[in-house]
Design an enzyme around this catalytic site. Structure first.
Site, PDB file in Angstrom:
ATOM      1  N   TYR A  56       0.841  -1.204   0.000  1.00  0.00           N
ATOM      2  CA  TYR A  56       0.000   0.000   0.000  1.00  0.00           C
ATOM      3  C   TYR A  56       0.874   1.251   0.000  1.00  0.00           C
ATOM      4  O   TYR A  56       0.680   2.172  -0.808  1.00  0.00           O
ATOM      5  CB  TYR A  56      -0.915  -0.023   1.225  1.00  0.00           C
ATOM      6  CG  TYR A  56      -1.647   1.272   1.484  1.00  0.00           C
ATOM      7  CD1 TYR A  56      -2.805   1.589   0.777  1.00  0.00           C
ATOM      8  CD2 TYR A  56      -1.182   2.176   2.440  1.00  0.00           C
ATOM      9  CE1 TYR A  56      -3.479   2.783   1.015  1.00  0.00           C
ATOM     10  CE2 TYR A  56      -1.851   3.369   2.688  1.00  0.00           C
ATOM     11  CZ  TYR A  56      -2.998   3.662   1.974  1.00  0.00           C
ATOM     12  OH  TYR A  56      -3.658   4.840   2.218  1.00  0.00           O
ATOM     13  N   ARG A 105      14.034 -17.841  -3.066  1.00  0.00           N
ATOM     14  CA  ARG A 105      13.667 -16.486  -2.643  1.00  0.00           C
ATOM     15  C   ARG A 105      14.851 -15.524  -2.766  1.00  0.00           C
ATOM     16  O   ARG A 105      14.691 -14.365  -3.191  1.00  0.00           O
ATOM     17  CB  ARG A 105      13.147 -16.516  -1.207  1.00  0.00           C
ATOM     18  CG  ARG A 105      11.788 -17.193  -1.081  1.00  0.00           C
ATOM     19  CD  ARG A 105      11.483 -17.610   0.341  1.00  0.00           C
ATOM     20  NE  ARG A 105      11.448 -16.470   1.251  1.00  0.00           N
ATOM     21  CZ  ARG A 105      11.397 -16.582   2.580  1.00  0.00           C
ATOM     22  NH1 ARG A 105      11.379 -17.787   3.143  1.00  0.00           N
ATOM     23  NH2 ARG A 105      11.362 -15.507   3.339  1.00  0.00           N
ATOM     24  N   ASP A 131       9.794  -3.604  -2.979  1.00  0.00           N
ATOM     25  CA  ASP A 131       8.671  -3.998  -2.127  1.00  0.00           C
ATOM     26  C   ASP A 131       8.797  -5.473  -1.762  1.00  0.00           C
ATOM     27  O   ASP A 131       8.438  -6.358  -2.537  1.00  0.00           O
ATOM     28  CB  ASP A 131       7.354  -3.726  -2.860  1.00  0.00           C
ATOM     29  CG  ASP A 131       6.140  -4.092  -2.022  1.00  0.00           C
ATOM     30  OD1 ASP A 131       6.293  -4.254  -0.798  1.00  0.00           O
ATOM     31  OD2 ASP A 131       5.043  -4.214  -2.605  1.00  0.00           O
ATOM     32  N   CYS A 161       3.347  -2.859  12.804  1.00  0.00           N
ATOM     33  CA  CYS A 161       1.945  -2.817  13.229  1.00  0.00           C
ATOM     34  C   CYS A 161       1.656  -3.991  14.153  1.00  0.00           C
ATOM     35  O   CYS A 161       1.910  -5.146  13.794  1.00  0.00           O
ATOM     36  CB  CYS A 161       1.015  -2.860  12.016  1.00  0.00           C
ATOM     37  SG  CYS A 161      -0.727  -2.713  12.441  1.00  0.00           S
ATOM     38  N   ILE A 171      -5.615  -8.332   5.727  1.00  0.00           N
ATOM     39  CA  ILE A 171      -5.663  -9.683   5.164  1.00  0.00           C
ATOM     40  C   ILE A 171      -6.964  -9.893   4.393  1.00  0.00           C
ATOM     41  O   ILE A 171      -6.968 -10.408   3.270  1.00  0.00           O
ATOM     42  CB  ILE A 171      -5.505 -10.740   6.270  1.00  0.00           C
ATOM     43  CG1 ILE A 171      -4.113 -10.643   6.909  1.00  0.00           C
ATOM     44  CG2 ILE A 171      -5.721 -12.147   5.712  1.00  0.00           C
ATOM     45  CD1 ILE A 171      -3.925 -11.546   8.114  1.00  0.00           C
ATOM     46  N   ARG A 259     -16.030  21.155 -10.812  1.00  0.00           N
ATOM     47  CA  ARG A 259     -15.722  22.504 -11.265  1.00  0.00           C
ATOM     48  C   ARG A 259     -16.820  23.455 -10.793  1.00  0.00           C
ATOM     49  O   ARG A 259     -17.883  23.021 -10.341  1.00  0.00           O
ATOM     50  CB  ARG A 259     -15.622  22.539 -12.789  1.00  0.00           C
ATOM     51  CG  ARG A 259     -14.433  21.784 -13.336  1.00  0.00           C
ATOM     52  CD  ARG A 259     -14.476  21.698 -14.856  1.00  0.00           C
ATOM     53  NE  ARG A 259     -14.379  23.014 -15.489  1.00  0.00           N
ATOM     54  CZ  ARG A 259     -14.486  23.205 -16.799  1.00  0.00           C
ATOM     55  NH1 ARG A 259     -14.708  22.168 -17.601  1.00  0.00           N
ATOM     56  NH2 ARG A 259     -14.386  24.420 -17.304  1.00  0.00           N
ATOM     57  N   HIS A 260     -16.550  24.718 -10.891  1.00  0.00           N
ATOM     58  CA  HIS A 260     -17.555  25.737 -10.609  1.00  0.00           C
ATOM     59  C   HIS A 260     -18.730  25.582 -11.576  1.00  0.00           C
ATOM     60  O   HIS A 260     -18.635  24.879 -12.589  1.00  0.00           O
ATOM     61  CB  HIS A 260     -16.931  27.116 -10.785  1.00  0.00           C
ATOM     62  CG  HIS A 260     -16.249  27.255 -12.123  1.00  0.00           C
ATOM     63  ND1 HIS A 260     -16.930  27.537 -13.296  1.00  0.00           N
ATOM     64  CD2 HIS A 260     -14.945  27.109 -12.479  1.00  0.00           C
ATOM     65  CE1 HIS A 260     -16.086  27.574 -14.307  1.00  0.00           C
ATOM     66  NE2 HIS A 260     -14.864  27.316 -13.847  1.00  0.00           N
ATOM     67  N   GLU A 329      -7.344  28.883 -11.199  1.00  0.00           N
ATOM     68  CA  GLU A 329      -7.119  28.264 -12.500  1.00  0.00           C
ATOM     69  C   GLU A 329      -5.708  28.553 -13.005  1.00  0.00           C
ATOM     70  O   GLU A 329      -5.052  29.507 -12.556  1.00  0.00           O
ATOM     71  CB  GLU A 329      -8.162  28.787 -13.495  1.00  0.00           C
ATOM     72  CG  GLU A 329      -8.049  28.248 -14.921  1.00  0.00           C
ATOM     73  CD  GLU A 329      -8.215  26.735 -15.027  1.00  0.00           C
ATOM     74  OE1 GLU A 329      -7.395  26.019 -14.413  1.00  0.00           O
ATOM     75  OE2 GLU A 329      -9.127  26.278 -15.727  1.00  0.00           O
TER      76      GLU A 329
END
Length: 557
Positions: A56, A105, A131, A161, A171, A259-260, A329
Site C-alpha cells: 500500500y 527467494r 517492495d 503494526c 488480510i 468545477r464551478h 485556475e
C-alpha cells in the site's frame, strides 16, 4: 576548522599532530552513510512482516513521486517469486528451514535488484521501490552491498503494526484476493496466511536505531501513522518521502471534486479571467446544494479558489467554506480572457507549441501544467491528511488533482475529461482509488479540447528544448519568470528569438506580430550599442589629454 579535524590542545605546538580517536570514528561514520553523488538514484527498501501495508505504501509513494515529476517504479518481490514458482501450495514455502525455498527467494531478490539497476542505468529512473519483507539483517546487508557497488543511495521504510484489527482488515481486503490463493475459501486463506506471518516472525530483525542500524537512513512507521521514527535523512528527496509518509492515513473517507458552475466566459469560449456564473451555473450550484443535503456527509469540508465563479458556487451551498489561492485556475498569461481562435490568430507559434506538448508548455507570462502540479502539491498533502472534502475548482486544477488519484502520467493529464456540472466521487481503496461520476442534469457548454492528431513539422523547435517564447510579452517589463520547461534540459543548439525575421528575405509578406516585435527589439538593441560605442570613443579622447580622475575611472569601468 571543522569538528572532524579538531586536534588535541596538548599537542598543538608539536610538529606531528594526531587527531583524537573519537573524531576519527565520527568522521568514519559520517562517510559511511554519505552518498557518493548528490544526484545518485535512490533505492527505497520496504521492511516489515506480511499484511503491514508495505505494498500500500509502495504504490501510494510511487504514485506521488511520479506525479511531482520524479521517475519512480515499484519492484514487488512477490511478482518475481510467482514467476519462479508457478503454483503456491502452503506456508511451508516461507519456513526459514526450507533450504530449497530460501535459495529460490534469494535468487528472486537478486534478479529484482538487477532489474532495479537496469531501470536506473538504462531507463533514466530516479527512484526504485523494492517492495518485499526484507526482515533479516542478512538480506538488508545484501541490498546495501549491491547499492554501494553501484553508487545508489538507500532509504529504508519499515512498517510496524501490532494492532490485530488493522492486520485482520488488511488480510481480508487484500490477501484473500491475492494470486497466491486462487479458488480458496476465506477461512482457509486466513489460516494459511497467519501461519505465513508466524514463519517470518521467527527470523524478523527490526531496524535498530540505537546500535546496529544507527548509521542507516530510514523511517519507521508505527501502527499506520500513529508514531514515526526518522533516522539520518540524507537529501531533499528523502525529506520529501518522510514528509509525505507522515501525512497519509488509511481511515475511510470520500473526496468530491467538481468545477464551478458554468460561467459567463465559458459561454463566450474564453479562458481564464474572473467572470461570474451564468444562469445555468447558478442552477448547478442549487443542484449541488441539494445533492450534498441528500448525501448527509459527516464533517464535510468545502474548499474553493479565490476566483468569483467558485466562490459563487460555494455561497449557494449555505455551508462554511475555505478559499485557497493555490486552487486558482492555470495562469494563461498574455492569453487570459481570449478564445482559442483568438490565440491561434494572434499567437500562431504559441498555439502550435502548446498543442505539441501541452504538459510542458508555459503560456507567455503565465504557467504550464508542470508549474500547476508544483503549485498544487500542498493541496494534495492536505487532502491526504483530511477526511471528507469537497473541492470546487477549475478545469486544469481538477485535471492535476485527478491525475494524482488516478495515477495518470504527464501525457494523459492535460487531456483528462472534467466537464462542467459533473461531480467526481473518489474513495481511496487498498491499492488505488475508486471513482464514480455523478451528473446533476444541468446542461453546460463543453470546454474540452481533444489531443491534436496532426503531425507537427520537424523543423519546429520542440517545447521541452525551447527556453523562451517567440511572442513579445504584453508589457515592457523584461523581468519575467524564466520559461525553462524541464530541469537540466538545455537546448541542443542556440535558439534565436529573431528566427521569424529570416522569413522576410526574398518574400513580400506582411509582417506578423512576432516579426514586428522582433524587429523592434533589434532596432532598440542597435541604438543601445551605437550609444555605448560613441560613449567609449569620447572617453578615449579625453583620456589622452588629462589624467583620469576617480570619477572617470568609475565611469570607464
Amino acid at each position: 576548522m571543522s569538528e572532524n579535524s579538531t586536534f588535541s590542545t596538548e599537542d598543538s605546538s608539536s610538529s606531528s599532530y594526531k587527531p583524537h580517536a573519537s573524531n576519527l570514528r565520527r568522521a568514519g561514520k559520517k562517510c559511511s552513510w554519505a552518498s557518493y553523488m548528490t544526484n545518485s538514484p535512490t533505492l527505497i527498501v520496504m521492511i516489515g512482516l506480511p499484511a503491514r501495508g508495505k505494498t500500500y505504501v509502495s504504490k501510494k509513494l510511487t504514485r506521488y513521486l511520479n506525479w511531482i515529476g520524479v521517475p519512480t517504479k515499484v519492484f514487488n518481490l512477490g511478482v518475481y517469486r510467482r514467476e519462479a514458482v508457478k503454483s503456491y501450495k502452503s506456508y511451508d514455502f516461507f519456513r526459514h528451514d526450507n533450504e530449497e525455498a530460501m535459495k529460490i527467494r534469494k535468487q528472486c531478490a537478486l534478479v529484482a535488484l538487477e532489474d532495479v539497476k537496469a531501470y536506473f542505468t538504462e531507463e533514466s529512473g530516479q527512484i526504485a521501490v523494492f517492495d518485499a519483507t526484507n526482515t533479516t539483517r542478512e538480506r538488508r546487508d545484501m541490498i546495501l552491498n549491491f547499492a554501494k557497488q553501484n553508487a545508489f543511495k538507500v532509504f529504508f521504510v519499515e512498517s510496524v503494526c501490532d494492532d490485530p484489527d488493522v492486520i485482520a482488515a488488511n488480510i481480508l481486503e487484500v490477501k484473500v484476493s491475492s494470486p497466491d490463493y486462487p479458488e480458496r475459501n476465506r477461512e482457509n486463506v486466513m489460516e494459511d496466511f497467519l501461519k505465513r506471518i508466524e514463519c517470518y516472525k521467527v527470523t524478523y530483525q527490526p531496524l535498530d536505531p540505537d546500535n546496529y542500524d544507527k548509521d542507516l537512513s530510514f523511517i519507521k512507521v508505527m501502527n499506520v501513522g500513529q508514531r514515526f521514527l526518522v533516522n539520518r535523512v540524507q537529501d531533499y528527496i528523502q525529506s520529501k518521502i518522510v514528509y509525505y509518509l507522515m501525512n497519509i492515513h488509511v481511515h475511510p473517507r470520500t473526496i468530491y471534486l467538481c468545477r464551478h458552475g458554468e460561467s459567463e466566459f465559458n459561454l463566450l469560449g474564453k479562458i481564464g479571467g474572473d467572470s461570474g456564473l451564468s444562469l445555468r451555473g447558478k442552477q448547478f450550484a442549487q443542484a449541488l446544494k441539494k445533492f450534498l443535503e441528500e448525501q448527509e456527509i459527516q464533517d464535510l469540508k468545502v474548499w474553493t479558489s479565490q476566483l468569483k465563479r467558485t466562490i459563487q458556487t460555494a455561497e449557494s451551498l449555505g455551508v462554511t467554506y475555505e478559499q485557497w489561492k493555490i486552487l486558482n485556475e492555470i495562469d494563461a498569461g498574455v492569453c487570459e480572457e481570449m478564445t482559442y481562435s483568438e490565440i491561434e490568430q494572434r499567437y500562431p507559434e504559441e498555439f502550435a507549441l502548446r498543442d505539441q506538448e501541452k504538459y510542458l508548455y508555459r503560456y507567455p507570462g503565465g504557467e504550464s501544467y508542470q508549474d500547476l502540479v508544483q503549485r498544487l502539491e500542498p493541496v494534495i498533502m492536505e487532502l491526504e491528511r483530511q477526511g471528507n472534502v469537497l473541492v470546487i475548482s477549475h478545469q486544469a486544477v481538477m485535471r492535476c488533482l485527478l491525475a494524482y488519484f488516478l495515477d495518470k502520467g504527464a501525457d494523459e493529464l492535460p487531456y483528462l475529461r472534467c466537464p462542467l456540472h459533473i461531480i467526481f466521487k473518489l474513495t481511496p481503496v487498498a491499492y488505488g482509488c475508486k471513482v464514480e461520476t455523478i451528473t446533476l442534469n444541468v446542461e453546460a457548454v463543453d470546454t474540452h479540447r481533444d489531443k491534436p492528431t496532426h503531425n507537427f513539422p520537424k523543423s519546429q523547435t520542440p517545447v521541452r528544448m525551447r527556453r523562451n517564447s517567440f511572442t513579445p510579452l504584453s508589457s515592457s517589463n523584461t523581468i519575467r519568470r524564466p520559461r525553462n520547461y524541464s530541469v537540466g534540459s538545455r537546448p541542443l543548439k542556440p535558439l534565436s528569438p529573431l528566427r521569424a525575421l529570416d522569413m522576410q528575405e526574398g518574400a513580400d509578406q506582411p509582417k506578423t506580430q512576432v516579426q514586428q516585435g522582433s524587429a523592434q527589439a533589434t532596432e532598440h538593441l542597435q541604438k543601445a550599442l551605437e550609444f555605448a560605442n560613441g560613449h567609449r570613443e569620447v572617453e578615449n579622447v579625453l583620456a589622452k589629454h588629462r589624467r583620469p580622475s576617480m570619477a572617470s575611472l568609475t565611469l570607464l569601468s
